[in-house]
Write a protein that holds these residues in place. Structure first.
Motif, PDB file in Angstrom:
ATOM      1  N   VAL A 249      13.193  14.245 -23.012  1.00 16.44           N
ATOM      2  CA  VAL A 249      13.756  15.368 -22.155  1.00 16.44           C
ATOM      3  C   VAL A 249      15.415  14.569 -21.811  1.00 16.44           C
ATOM      4  O   VAL A 249      15.397  13.643 -21.886  1.00 16.44           O
ATOM      5  CB  VAL A 249      13.114  15.508 -20.888  1.00 16.44           C
ATOM      6  N   SER A 250      15.987  15.409 -21.452  1.00 15.65           N
ATOM      7  CA  SER A 250      17.426  15.075 -21.090  1.00 15.65           C
ATOM      8  C   SER A 250      17.574  14.007 -19.982  1.00 15.65           C
ATOM      9  O   SER A 250      16.548  14.020 -19.137  1.00 15.65           O
ATOM     10  CB  SER A 250      18.422  16.125 -20.855  1.00 15.65           C
TER      11      SER A 250
ATOM     12  N   ALA B 121      15.198  13.872 -16.701  1.00 16.33           N
ATOM     13  CA  ALA B 121      14.216  12.774 -16.461  1.00 16.33           C
ATOM     14  C   ALA B 121      14.589  12.397 -14.958  1.00 16.33           C
ATOM     15  O   ALA B 121      13.697  11.843 -14.022  1.00 16.33           O
ATOM     16  CB  ALA B 121      14.732  11.661 -17.244  1.00 16.33           C
ATOM     17  N   ALA B 122      15.999  12.442 -14.547  1.00 15.46           N
ATOM     18  CA  ALA B 122      16.317  12.178 -13.191  1.00 15.46           C
ATOM     19  C   ALA B 122      15.460  13.098 -12.099  1.00 15.46           C
ATOM     20  O   ALA B 122      15.450  12.567 -11.046  1.00 15.46           O
ATOM     21  CB  ALA B 122      18.076  11.902 -13.065  1.00 15.46           C
ATOM     22  N   ALA B 123      15.916  14.243 -12.604  1.00 19.11           N
ATOM     23  CA  ALA B 123      15.098  15.400 -11.707  1.00 19.11           C
ATOM     24  C   ALA B 123      13.564  14.919 -11.518  1.00 19.11           C
ATOM     25  O   ALA B 123      13.213  15.116 -10.240  1.00 19.11           O
ATOM     26  CB  ALA B 123      15.564  16.745 -11.857  1.00 19.11           C
ATOM     27  N   LEU B 124      12.964  14.810 -12.492  1.00 14.88           N
ATOM     28  CA  LEU B 124      11.747  14.575 -12.399  1.00 14.88           C
ATOM     29  C   LEU B 124      11.277  13.301 -11.509  1.00 14.88           C
ATOM     30  O   LEU B 124      10.438  13.134 -10.798  1.00 14.88           O
ATOM     31  CB  LEU B 124      10.981  14.537 -13.695  1.00 14.88           C
TER      32      LEU B 124
ATOM     33  N   GLN C 113      12.163  21.114 -10.169  1.00 10.08           N
ATOM     34  CA  GLN C 113      12.612  22.599 -10.679  1.00 10.08           C
ATOM     35  C   GLN C 113      12.644  22.639 -12.248  1.00 10.08           C
ATOM     36  O   GLN C 113      13.869  22.977 -12.553  1.00 10.08           O
ATOM     37  CB  GLN C 113      13.964  23.037  -9.842  1.00 10.08           C
ATOM     38  N   VAL C 114      11.877  22.181 -12.733  1.00  8.08           N
ATOM     39  CA  VAL C 114      11.795  22.297 -14.417  1.00  8.08           C
ATOM     40  C   VAL C 114      10.510  22.896 -14.855  1.00  8.08           C
ATOM     41  O   VAL C 114       9.406  23.221 -13.841  1.00  8.08           O
ATOM     42  CB  VAL C 114      11.814  20.991 -14.969  1.00  8.08           C
ATOM     43  N   SER C 115      10.226  23.451 -15.931  1.00 15.13           N
ATOM     44  CA  SER C 115       9.048  24.269 -16.470  1.00 15.13           C
ATOM     45  C   SER C 115       8.074  23.128 -16.910  1.00 15.13           C
ATOM     46  O   SER C 115       8.364  21.964 -16.822  1.00 15.13           O
ATOM     47  CB  SER C 115       9.283  24.976 -17.621  1.00 15.13           C
ATOM     48  N   ARG C 116       6.820  23.766 -16.652  1.00 16.62           N
ATOM     49  CA  ARG C 116       5.638  22.621 -17.115  1.00 16.62           C
ATOM     50  C   ARG C 116       5.963  21.877 -18.511  1.00 16.62           C
ATOM     51  O   ARG C 116       5.717  20.940 -18.829  1.00 16.62           O
ATOM     52  CB  ARG C 116       4.270  23.517 -17.148  1.00 16.62           C
ATOM     53  N   ALA C 117       6.403  22.827 -19.284  1.00 20.69           N
ATOM     54  CA  ALA C 117       6.608  22.273 -20.690  1.00 20.69           C
ATOM     55  C   ALA C 117       7.509  21.310 -21.087  1.00 20.69           C
ATOM     56  O   ALA C 117       7.370  20.296 -21.420  1.00 20.69           O
ATOM     57  CB  ALA C 117       6.944  23.460 -21.424  1.00 20.69           C
ATOM     58  N   THR C 118       8.779  21.432 -20.085  1.00 18.98           N
ATOM     59  CA  THR C 118       9.500  20.471 -19.964  1.00 18.98           C
ATOM     60  C   THR C 118       9.137  19.156 -19.366  1.00 18.98           C
ATOM     61  O   THR C 118       9.295  18.009 -19.750  1.00 18.98           O
ATOM     62  CB  THR C 118      10.948  20.937 -19.172  1.00 18.98           C
ATOM     63  N   MET C 119       8.200  19.399 -18.344  1.00 17.80           N
ATOM     64  CA  MET C 119       7.603  18.118 -17.785  1.00 17.80           C
ATOM     65  C   MET C 119       6.610  17.432 -18.599  1.00 17.80           C
ATOM     66  O   MET C 119       6.603  16.319 -18.745  1.00 17.80           O
ATOM     67  CB  MET C 119       6.976  18.377 -16.401  1.00 17.80           C
ATOM     68  N   ASN C 120       6.019  18.197 -19.521  1.00 15.55           N
ATOM     69  CA  ASN C 120       5.244  17.605 -20.447  1.00 15.55           C
ATOM     70  C   ASN C 120       5.610  16.722 -21.423  1.00 15.55           C
ATOM     71  O   ASN C 120       4.977  16.126 -22.237  1.00 15.55           O
ATOM     72  CB  ASN C 120       4.119  18.556 -21.061  1.00 15.55           C
TER      73      ASN C 120
ATOM     74  N   ALA D 108       7.941  14.620 -20.860  1.00 12.54           N
ATOM     75  CA  ALA D 108       8.592  13.411 -20.133  1.00 12.54           C
ATOM     76  C   ALA D 108       7.124  12.452 -20.250  1.00 12.54           C
ATOM     77  O   ALA D 108       6.581  12.335 -19.240  1.00 12.54           O
ATOM     78  CB  ALA D 108       8.994  13.639 -18.777  1.00 12.54           C
ATOM     79  N   TYR D 109       6.932  11.979 -21.312  1.00 18.30           N
ATOM     80  CA  TYR D 109       5.889  11.003 -21.708  1.00 18.30           C
ATOM     81  C   TYR D 109       5.788   9.875 -20.863  1.00 18.30           C
ATOM     82  O   TYR D 109       4.757   9.619 -20.120  1.00 18.30           O
ATOM     83  CB  TYR D 109       5.619  10.684 -23.344  1.00 18.30           C
ATOM     84  N   ALA D 110       6.822   9.056 -20.694  1.00 19.56           N
ATOM     85  CA  ALA D 110       6.817   7.803 -19.969  1.00 19.56           C
ATOM     86  C   ALA D 110       6.805   8.142 -18.438  1.00 19.56           C
ATOM     87  O   ALA D 110       5.799   7.515 -17.691  1.00 19.56           O
ATOM     88  CB  ALA D 110       8.142   7.047 -20.290  1.00 19.56           C
ATOM     89  N   LEU D 111       7.507   9.228 -18.054  1.00 20.02           N
ATOM     90  CA  LEU D 111       7.316   9.375 -16.553  1.00 20.02           C
ATOM     91  C   LEU D 111       5.731   9.767 -16.401  1.00 20.02           C
ATOM     92  O   LEU D 111       5.253   9.284 -15.315  1.00 20.02           O
ATOM     93  CB  LEU D 111       8.363  10.573 -16.328  1.00 20.02           C
ATOM     94  N   LEU D 112       5.235  10.826 -17.225  1.00 19.22           N
ATOM     95  CA  LEU D 112       4.020  11.179 -16.909  1.00 19.22           C
ATOM     96  C   LEU D 112       3.024  10.092 -17.020  1.00 19.22           C
ATOM     97  O   LEU D 112       1.992   9.848 -16.303  1.00 19.22           O
ATOM     98  CB  LEU D 112       3.548  12.182 -17.689  1.00 19.22           C
ATOM     99  N   ALA D 113       3.312   9.134 -17.655  1.00 16.83           N
ATOM    100  CA  ALA D 113       2.278   7.898 -17.800  1.00 16.83           C
ATOM    101  C   ALA D 113       2.466   7.141 -16.421  1.00 16.83           C
ATOM    102  O   ALA D 113       1.633   6.677 -15.991  1.00 16.83           O
ATOM    103  CB  ALA D 113       2.792   6.948 -18.912  1.00 16.83           C
TER     104      ALA D 113
END
Length: 149
Positions: free
Chosen positions: A13-14, A18-21, A50-57, A59-64
């Motif tokens: 992700v950009s 990433a910063a927003a997440l 305020q991002v889509s679920r697909a965009t969040m998905n 962000a692998y490192a962040l989800l980890a």
């Protein structure tokens, strides 16, 4: 999962996303959400950012990090943890008060029994006294004045 390089997860992700997440994740972990109810769910994470679920998905490192945090701390928000601690404290206090009430109730029952026994003993003694005084008691008559010798 793509984006993995030698076991290291790389976000796809950009930097802005990433910063927003990351900001959303921080707000949720600290219990101060702005756009959701604050529950620690991935749905709330992408809505908070305020991002889509697909965009969040992507962000692998962040989800980890998200998954590691939840594994270590559980899904309870700070508010839920405080509520649960308050409930546990109230349950403990209720148990203590219930034990005190049971003890006092037992003492009250014992006092009631003792008072009833004393009442019945008192009644028996009164009846005995009335019976004894009602029996033939010969009054002592005074004879005339005594003569001195």
């Amino acid at each position: 999962m793509t984006g993995s390089v030698d076991g290291y997860l790389e976000d796809q992700v950009s930097p802005k996303t990433a910063a927003a997440l990351r900001a959303a994740m921080t707000r949720l972990f600290e219990g101060r959400p702005q756009r959701t109810d604050g529950r620690l769910t991935k749905e709330n994470l992408y809505k908070e950012a305020q991002v889509s679920r697909a965009t969040m998905n992507r962000a692998y490192a962040l989800l980890a990090e998200w998954d590691a945090y939840l594994a270590a701390h559980g899904k309870a928000t700070p508010g839920e943890a405080k509520r649960d601690a308050t409930i546990a404290d109230l349950k403990k206090r209720l148990t203590k008060k219930t034990q005190e009430c049971t003890l006092l109730e037992n003492k009250l029952k014992a006092a009631h029994t003792a008072i009833a026994a004393l009442f019945h003993d008192n009644e028996a003694l009164r009846q005995q006294l009335n019976k004894d005084t009602a029996s033939t008691v010969t009054p002592i008559r005074l004879r005339g004045p005594r003569q001195r010798r």
